[in-house]
Design an enzyme around this catalytic site. Structure first.
Site, mmCIF file in Angstrom:
data_model
loop_
_atom_site.group_PDB
_atom_site.id
_atom_site.type_symbol
_atom_site.label_atom_id
_atom_site.label_comp_id
_atom_site.label_asym_id
_atom_site.label_seq_id
_atom_site.Cartn_x
_atom_site.Cartn_y
_atom_site.Cartn_z
ATOM 1 N N ASN A 195 0.856 -1.167 -0.033
ATOM 2 C CA ASN A 195 -0.058 0.009 -0.006
ATOM 3 C C ASN A 195 0.853 1.185 -0.085
ATOM 4 O OD1 ASN A 195 0.813 0.495 2.636
ATOM 5 N ND2 ASN A 195 -1.048 -0.181 3.424
ATOM 6 N N LYS A 196 2.180 1.248 -0.350
ATOM 7 C CA LYS A 196 2.979 2.247 0.042
ATOM 8 C C LYS A 196 2.937 3.187 -1.304
ATOM 9 C CE LYS A 196 4.503 1.702 3.947
ATOM 10 N NZ LYS A 196 3.747 0.696 4.642
#
Ligand SMILES: Cc1ncc(COP(=O)(O)O)c(C=O)c1O
Length: 400
Positions: A195-196
């Site tokens: 999710n970065k």
């Protein structure tokens, strides 16, 4: 607009869940992964070398060493600083477990210092008081993507002979006083988790200005071997590798780097979209009583990476707690999330160090008041409008 909350049986703002932190990938990544699969070299090799070089250039660092997570990056940063049993590492309690756990892995002691309740970053004014003869390093986190006050921390570290290891898990694309985060010369650790801002599914990077340190990191990340498999293969000769440290298995593969190379190329565009959506959120939420947000420098020299868009509740103004508010947002099909409950309130840290919530009151309070909204370049403006509608709906329903 329907006012009955979905959690109470009303209809949700959206029909399906807007997933928190969904990765933004397209044909460029898919094709590169296929190319790697077809190449016959899927482990650590030429694509990882290329990813390291391009990442180093992006952040303005002479060296970048790819690893398989930010946790591994932080661990190796402690290892190459020779931080071990009896040593102390100063860090923030408002962070993910990995930041402090790696000190425990080395037999060292994480020493928490409270946050500034406005920036949510470690409060440099409190750092100096926490320094003892055992302190070896300061490990600040650029929370959500907002750079810490590195000048103040650097001054303190310089005066006391301490290393600074930056946890930049949230900070790909952040800028501090005209320099990209990653270009300070310190050991700076990035996360490429799913999710970065930049994802390789799992992955991480350490940047440093110190060539010897970069070489040590590269050896420690692969069993402590003096030569990795790609170097041996390229030589086309029988080449033996010596084990020179009891190293770890922390290397990044070319499959992961195939994603990283294209995610990196897209960072300027991703960041512009994040900024556009964040401004829409700002306009909506600055007019909403009972919530505040992190400051966001926007002067060209300083930049928030906008990994996390967090709202902080004034809890007195609501009838329910933060967890109920997040549950209600999820029922509206908005993938809200929690970053983070303060570490010193978790069982391991309470049991081992006998911490009480009041030991770090700002982090404890923020940790109970904060929640994160979806913000990715793959979202549409209509998605942003749905998030705003749901936040208004839920907070209006629960306001005292
Ligand atoms: C502040 C912080 N540090 C470290 C990490 C660990 O990153 P990784 O999952 O890549 O090991 C995370 C993960 O989200 C994080 O938020």
């Amino acid at each position: 607009m329907e006012t009955q909350l979905a959690i109470d049986g009303g209809s949700p703002v959206r029909d399906s869940l807007l997933v928190f932190g969904a990765p933004t990938l397209d044909e460029a990544e898919f094709d590169e992964v296929m190319d790697t699969l077809r190449s016959g070299w899927i482990g650590t090799g030429p694509k990882t070398l290329r990813f390291e070089q391009e990442f180093a250039a992006y952040v303005g660092s002479p060296h970048a060493v790819a690893v398989n997570s930010c946790t591994a990056a932080l661990h190796l940063a402690l290892v190459v600083n020779q931080i071990g049993p009896g040593d102390e590492v100063i860090t923030t309690p408002l962070t993910f477990a990995a930041t402090a756990n790696v000190a425990i892995h080395q037999g060292a002691c994480p020493v928490f210092v409270d946050i500034d309740p406005c920036t949510l970053n470690i409060n440099p004014r409190l750092v100096e008081r926490a320094i003892t003869p055992r302190t070896k390093a300061i490990l600040p986190v650029h929370f959500g993507g907002l750079p810490c006050d590195l000048d103040a921390l650097q001054r303190i570290a310089g005066e006391h002979g301490l290393a600074i290891i930056e946890d930049a898990a949230h900070a790909v694309g952040a800028r501090y006083r005209g320099e990209m985060i990653g270009g300070s010369g310190n050991l700076v650790c990035f996360s490429f988790y799913a999710n970065k801002n930049l994802t390789t599914a799992e992955g991480g990077m350490v940047t440093t200005a110190d060539a010897a340190q970069a070489e040590q990191l590269a050896i420690w990340r692969l069993h402590g071997l003096s030569r990795d498999a790609w170097k041996r293969y390229q030589s086309r000769r029988l080449m033996q590798s010596d084990v020179i440290y009891p190293g770890y298995k922390y290397n990044m593969t070319d499959l992961q780097s195939s994603l990283g190379i294209h995610q990196l190329h897209k960072q300027p565009e991703f960041l512009r979209t994040r900024e556009r959506y964040a401004r829409l959120y700002d306009e909506a939420f600055d007019a909403l009583p009972g919530v505040r947000r992190q400051p966001r420098p926007d002067d060209g020299r300083n930049r928030h990476a906008l990994h996390l868009y967090v709202l902080i509740l004034d809890r007195e103004q609501f009838r329910v707690d933060r967890n109920q508010i997040v549950a209600a947002l999820l029922a509206e099909n908005i993938g809200a999330a929690l970053h983070y409950r303060a570490l010193h309130t978790h069982p391991f840290y309470q049991n081992r160090f006998r911490y009480r919530p009041g030991d770090y009151p700002c982090a404890a309070e923020v940790g109970e008041s904060i929640f994160t909204l979806p913000l990715t370049p793959g979202m549409s403006e209509a998605n942003v409008a749905e998030v705003i509608e749901a936040v208004y709906k839920v907070l209006s329903a629960y306001r005292r």
